[in-house]
Design a protein around this motif. Structure first.
Motif, PDB file in Angstrom:
ATOM      1  N   MET A 150       0.792  -1.263  -0.187  1.00 48.33           N
ATOM      2  CA  MET A 150       0.175   0.203   0.041  1.00 48.33           C
ATOM      3  C   MET A 150       0.832   1.211  -0.025  1.00 48.33           C
ATOM      4  N   GLU A 151       0.299   2.143  -0.535  1.00 46.28           N
ATOM      5  CA  GLU A 151       1.269   3.500  -0.792  1.00 46.28           C
ATOM      6  C   GLU A 151       0.865   4.327   0.596  1.00 46.28           C
ATOM      7  N   LEU A 152       1.500   5.307   0.792  1.00 41.70           N
ATOM      8  CA  LEU A 152       1.467   6.168   1.902  1.00 41.70           C
ATOM      9  C   LEU A 152       0.059   6.887   1.856  1.00 41.70           C
ATOM     10  N   GLY A 153      -0.371   7.186   1.076  1.00 44.03           N
ATOM     11  CA  GLY A 153      -1.730   8.234   1.051  1.00 44.03           C
ATOM     12  C   GLY A 153      -2.851   6.954   1.701  1.00 44.03           C
ATOM     13  N   THR A 154      -2.840   6.021   1.398  1.00 41.85           N
ATOM     14  CA  THR A 154      -3.799   4.700   1.657  1.00 41.85           C
ATOM     15  C   THR A 154      -3.655   4.589   3.341  1.00 41.85           C
ATOM     16  N   TRP A 155      -2.421   4.569   3.652  1.00 41.04           N
ATOM     17  CA  TRP A 155      -2.415   4.546   5.168  1.00 41.04           C
ATOM     18  C   TRP A 155      -2.840   5.583   5.986  1.00 41.04           C
ATOM     19  N   SER A 156      -2.412   6.856   5.547  1.00 40.78           N
ATOM     20  CA  SER A 156      -2.741   8.174   6.172  1.00 40.78           C
ATOM     21  C   SER A 156      -4.312   8.323   6.121  1.00 40.78           C
ATOM     22  N   ASP A 157      -4.837   7.693   5.071  1.00 33.39           N
ATOM     23  CA  ASP A 157      -6.501   7.674   4.946  1.00 33.39           C
ATOM     24  C   ASP A 157      -6.977   6.767   5.956  1.00 33.39           C
ATOM     25  N   TRP A 158      -6.483   5.378   6.263  1.00 34.99           N
ATOM     26  CA  TRP A 158      -7.103   4.668   7.044  1.00 34.99           C
ATOM     27  C   TRP A 158      -6.864   5.378   8.529  1.00 34.99           C
ATOM     28  N   PHE A 159      -5.539   5.638   8.808  1.00 39.13           N
ATOM     29  CA  PHE A 159      -5.336   6.261  10.111  1.00 39.13           C
ATOM     30  C   PHE A 159      -6.411   7.610  10.365  1.00 39.13           C
ATOM     31  N   GLU A 160      -6.402   8.376   9.392  1.00 37.05           N
ATOM     32  CA  GLU A 160      -7.577   9.406   9.621  1.00 37.05           C
ATOM     33  C   GLU A 160      -9.072   8.947   9.747  1.00 37.05           C
ATOM     34  N   ALA A 161      -9.467   7.783   8.955  1.00 27.61           N
ATOM     35  CA  ALA A 161     -10.648   7.199   9.466  1.00 27.61           C
ATOM     36  C   ALA A 161     -10.874   6.558  10.651  1.00 27.61           C
ATOM     37  N   ILE A 162      -9.973   5.868  11.264  1.00 28.71           N
ATOM     38  CA  ILE A 162      -9.902   5.321  12.520  1.00 28.71           C
ATOM     39  C   ILE A 162      -9.852   6.466  13.663  1.00 28.71           C
ATOM     40  N   SER A 163      -9.120   7.539  13.400  1.00 31.18           N
ATOM     41  CA  SER A 163      -8.946   8.519  14.161  1.00 31.18           C
ATOM     42  C   SER A 163     -10.365   9.167  14.562  1.00 31.18           C
ATOM     43  N   GLU A 164     -11.160   9.380  13.593  1.00 30.06           N
ATOM     44  CA  GLU A 164     -12.352   9.991  13.376  1.00 30.06           C
ATOM     45  C   GLU A 164     -13.336   9.367  14.214  1.00 30.06           C
ATOM     46  N   LEU A 165     -13.176   7.833  13.907  1.00 30.47           N
ATOM     47  CA  LEU A 165     -14.262   6.907  14.414  1.00 30.47           C
ATOM     48  C   LEU A 165     -13.821   6.782  16.009  1.00 30.47           C
ATOM     49  N   LEU A 166     -12.759   6.848  16.429  1.00 29.44           N
ATOM     50  CA  LEU A 166     -12.618   6.933  17.830  1.00 29.44           C
ATOM     51  C   LEU A 166     -12.974   8.167  18.374  1.00 29.44           C
ATOM     52  N   ALA A 167     -12.764   9.469  17.702  1.00 29.25           N
ATOM     53  CA  ALA A 167     -13.057  10.717  18.160  1.00 29.25           C
ATOM     54  C   ALA A 167     -14.639  10.621  18.504  1.00 29.25           C
ATOM     55  N   VAL A 168     -15.473  10.161  17.581  1.00 29.61           N
ATOM     56  CA  VAL A 168     -16.889  10.064  17.766  1.00 29.61           C
ATOM     57  C   VAL A 168     -17.159   9.039  18.780  1.00 29.61           C
ATOM     58  N   ALA A 169     -16.748   7.924  18.881  1.00 26.44           N
ATOM     59  CA  ALA A 169     -17.009   7.005  19.904  1.00 26.44           C
ATOM     60  C   ALA A 169     -16.694   7.577  21.353  1.00 26.44           C
ATOM     61  N   VAL A 170     -15.667   8.342  21.470  1.00 24.23           N
ATOM     62  CA  VAL A 170     -15.366   8.810  22.728  1.00 24.23           C
ATOM     63  C   VAL A 170     -16.349  10.120  23.061  1.00 24.23           C
ATOM     64  N   ALA A 171     -16.781  10.999  21.971  1.00 25.55           N
ATOM     65  CA  ALA A 171     -17.703  11.807  22.244  1.00 25.55           C
ATOM     66  C   ALA A 171     -19.046  11.463  22.568  1.00 25.55           C
ATOM     67  N   LEU A 172     -19.277  10.156  21.968  1.00 25.90           N
ATOM     68  CA  LEU A 172     -20.677   9.786  22.473  1.00 25.90           C
ATOM     69  C   LEU A 172     -20.645   8.958  23.707  1.00 25.90           C
ATOM     70  N   PHE A 173     -19.599   8.116  24.009  1.00 24.58           N
ATOM     71  CA  PHE A 173     -19.909   7.465  25.418  1.00 24.58           C
ATOM     72  C   PHE A 173     -19.161   8.165  26.467  1.00 24.58           C
ATOM     73  N   LEU A 174     -18.319   9.333  26.455  1.00 17.31           N
ATOM     74  CA  LEU A 174     -17.930   9.892  27.528  1.00 17.31           C
ATOM     75  C   LEU A 174     -19.199  10.403  28.521  1.00 17.31           C
ATOM     76  N   PRO A 175     -20.177  11.123  27.840  1.00 15.87           N
ATOM     77  CA  PRO A 175     -21.190  11.680  29.083  1.00 15.87           C
ATOM     78  C   PRO A 175     -21.692  10.578  29.535  1.00 15.87           C
ATOM     79  N   VAL A 176     -21.747   9.323  29.207  1.00 19.64           N
ATOM     80  CA  VAL A 176     -22.535   8.088  29.800  1.00 19.64           C
ATOM     81  C   VAL A 176     -21.492   7.823  31.048  1.00 19.64           C
ATOM     82  N   PHE A 177     -20.203   7.638  30.779  1.00 19.11           N
ATOM     83  CA  PHE A 177     -19.200   7.452  31.952  1.00 19.11           C
ATOM     84  C   PHE A 177     -19.237   8.280  32.918  1.00 19.11           C
ATOM     85  N   GLN A 178     -19.340   9.637  32.501  1.00 19.55           N
ATOM     86  CA  GLN A 178     -19.293  10.806  33.265  1.00 19.55           C
ATOM     87  C   GLN A 178     -20.477  10.911  34.326  1.00 19.55           C
ATOM     88  N   GLU A 179     -21.729  10.514  33.846  1.00 16.88           N
ATOM     89  CA  GLU A 179     -22.985  10.172  34.485  1.00 16.88           C
ATOM     90  C   GLU A 179     -22.898   9.069  35.693  1.00 16.88           C
TER      91      GLU A 179
END
Length: 120
Positions: A1-30
């Motif tokens: 794979m070329e470098l652009g593909t890895w950075s796209d995957w990394f960006e997608a995983i990072s965004e997914l992780l950020a969304v998951a944290v944003a969704l579940f953080l209030p539940v854990f805080q409560e």
């Protein structure tokens, strides 16, 4: 794979992780807030019960502490939003009835205080 593909995957995983944290953080805080509230109520029930046992029944401080314990239990039971607080209220009510007797049943009080300690 070329470098652009890895950075796209990394960006997608990072965004997914950020969304998951944003969704579940209030539940854990409560959950954490409710646990801390249960612990504070538990500690106050224990403290007020021990204060009631330490004072002469029917003197002014005893009446104030008794009223404080009643109020705490009423407020907590009316504001309670989870089933984990119900045992604390039930134990607190049993303690309230036990210390109100002319001769408090020390064994019952000790049992209820031990049960209260397990509710944390």
């Amino acid at each position: 794979m070329e470098l652009g593909t890895w950075s796209d995957w990394f960006e997608a995983i990072s965004e997914l992780l950020a969304v998951a944290v944003a969704l579940f953080l209030p539940v854990f805080q409560e959950r954490k807030r409710k646990r801390q509230t249960r612990m504070r109520v538990n500690q106050n029930i224990r403290r007020l019960t021990l204060d009631l046992l330490a004072n002469q029944q029917r003197d002014m401080q005893w009446k104030t502490d008794f009223h404080s314990l009643q109020t705490l239990l009423r407020l907590y039971s009316s504001l309670m939003t989870d089933e984990l607080g119900a045992p604390i209220v039930a134990i607190g009510e049993r303690l309230l009835m036990a210390v109100e007797k002319s001769q408090p049943d020390q064994q019952l009080i000790d049992q209820q205080l031990a049960a209260l300690a397990k509710c944390q």
